[in-house]
Design a protein around this motif. Sequence first.
Motif, PDB file in Angstrom:
ATOM      1  N   PRO A  11       8.756 -32.239 -40.622  1.00 30.94           N
ATOM      2  CA  PRO A  11       9.784 -32.976 -39.908  1.00 30.94           C
ATOM      3  C   PRO A  11      10.505 -32.056 -38.942  1.00 30.94           C
ATOM      4  O   PRO A  11      10.681 -30.879 -39.219  1.00 30.94           O
ATOM      5  CB  PRO A  11      10.722 -33.446 -41.017  1.00 30.94           C
ATOM      6  CG  PRO A  11      10.551 -32.435 -42.099  1.00 30.94           C
ATOM      7  CD  PRO A  11       9.116 -31.990 -42.013  1.00 30.94           C
ATOM      8  N   THR A  35      15.153 -39.722 -43.369  1.00 29.80           N
ATOM      9  CA  THR A  35      13.872 -39.596 -44.063  1.00 29.80           C
ATOM     10  C   THR A  35      13.945 -40.198 -45.461  1.00 29.80           C
ATOM     11  O   THR A  35      12.984 -40.823 -45.914  1.00 29.80           O
ATOM     12  CB  THR A  35      13.396 -38.134 -44.126  1.00 29.80           C
ATOM     13  OG1 THR A  35      14.387 -37.325 -44.764  1.00 29.80           O
ATOM     14  CG2 THR A  35      13.078 -37.591 -42.736  1.00 29.80           C
ATOM     15  N   THR A  44      11.569 -35.224 -46.251  1.00 27.58           N
ATOM     16  CA  THR A  44      12.896 -34.816 -46.750  1.00 27.58           C
ATOM     17  C   THR A  44      12.791 -33.449 -47.409  1.00 27.58           C
ATOM     18  O   THR A  44      13.613 -32.568 -47.155  1.00 27.58           O
ATOM     19  CB  THR A  44      13.452 -35.839 -47.755  1.00 27.58           C
ATOM     20  OG1 THR A  44      13.425 -37.142 -47.190  1.00 27.58           O
ATOM     21  CG2 THR A  44      14.879 -35.482 -48.153  1.00 27.58           C
TER      22      THR A  44
END
Length: 144
Positions: A11, A35, A44
């Motif tokens: 991410p 997330t 996450t």
Amino acid sequence: MKVLTSPIAQPDATASTTLTIAGVSELVILRYFETLNEGAFQATGHLFAADGEMQPPFEQAVVGVDAIAAYLQAEAKGFNLLPRQGVVKLLDGDCTEVQVVGKVQTTLFSVNVSWLFVLNPEKKLLLAKIKLLASPQELLSLRS
């Protein structure tokens, strides 16, 4: 025959976000809530430092990216986190503390929650401590 593999997408903690929390502009915090609400628990987990720690209410701390992702996969499905406002404070050593309050909704209940985050200088989560803000009677009703 050559097989191409692609790495698992990490991410981007600096990506733009549509979520807003009054008083908080730290993108990694906004991505944490996004997330989780998307059910993207691996993403996450990757917001945490390698030795990052999540402290869920009433449970032992969960340490490490993969352990956090696995814990969230098992325990956070169907949660809708609704952060309202927060406060950001700089700590010694270029770390940042972020306190956020809001609610968590599930199909069974809704409860007020506070989150305490500590970010390292690289803007990775060192700590996410979750605390339920409920009366003893409200907590007991969650158990039944």
